[in-house]
Design an enzyme around this catalytic site. Structure first.
Site, PDB file in Angstrom:
ATOM      1  N   CYS A  10       0.835  -1.201   0.000  1.00  0.00           N
ATOM      2  CA  CYS A  10       0.000   0.000   0.000  1.00  0.00           C
ATOM      3  C   CYS A  10       0.876   1.260   0.000  1.00  0.00           C
ATOM      4  O   CYS A  10       2.088   1.177   0.233  1.00  0.00           O
ATOM      5  CB  CYS A  10      -0.923  -0.011   1.218  1.00  0.00           C
ATOM      6  SG  CYS A  10      -0.038   0.129   2.793  1.00  0.00           S
ATOM      7  N   CYS A  13       3.051   1.551   3.035  1.00  0.00           N
ATOM      8  CA  CYS A  13       4.208   0.644   3.011  1.00  0.00           C
ATOM      9  C   CYS A  13       5.327   1.245   2.162  1.00  0.00           C
ATOM     10  O   CYS A  13       6.501   1.184   2.532  1.00  0.00           O
ATOM     11  CB  CYS A  13       3.815  -0.723   2.455  1.00  0.00           C
ATOM     12  SG  CYS A  13       2.545  -1.568   3.415  1.00  0.00           S
TER      13      CYS A  13
END
Length: 79
Positions: A10, A13
């Site tokens: 994501c 991240c």
């Protein structure tokens, strides 16, 4: 130093990885980076949510994006 970013890839991240790479570069540390996005592998760590940062197999944070300064301090502790 081995650094793992745990998460599904994501934007959070990706941001954690970017900040962690910047911290390593600032300190002049050569580190191996690994993205762990397989849920079975992520569940091996004692975390409640992603993204998570693991340095040399020790969970340093999860569920948030730590500051570059925090990450640098954790890296210094491993030197």
């Amino acid at each position: 130093m081995k650094i793992k970013i745990l998460g599904g890839g994501c934007p959070r991240c990706e941001k954690l990885e970017q900040i962690t790479r910047e911290a390593a570069s600032t300190l002049g540390i050569e580190a191996e980076f690994f993205k762990v996005n397989n849920m079975t592998d992520i569940m091996k760590y004692d975390i409640l949510e992603t993204p998570a940062l693991v340095i040399d197999e020790k969970v340093k944070s999860f569920g948030r994006i730590p500051t570059k300064e925090e990450i640098m301090e954790w890296m210094r502790d491993k030197l």
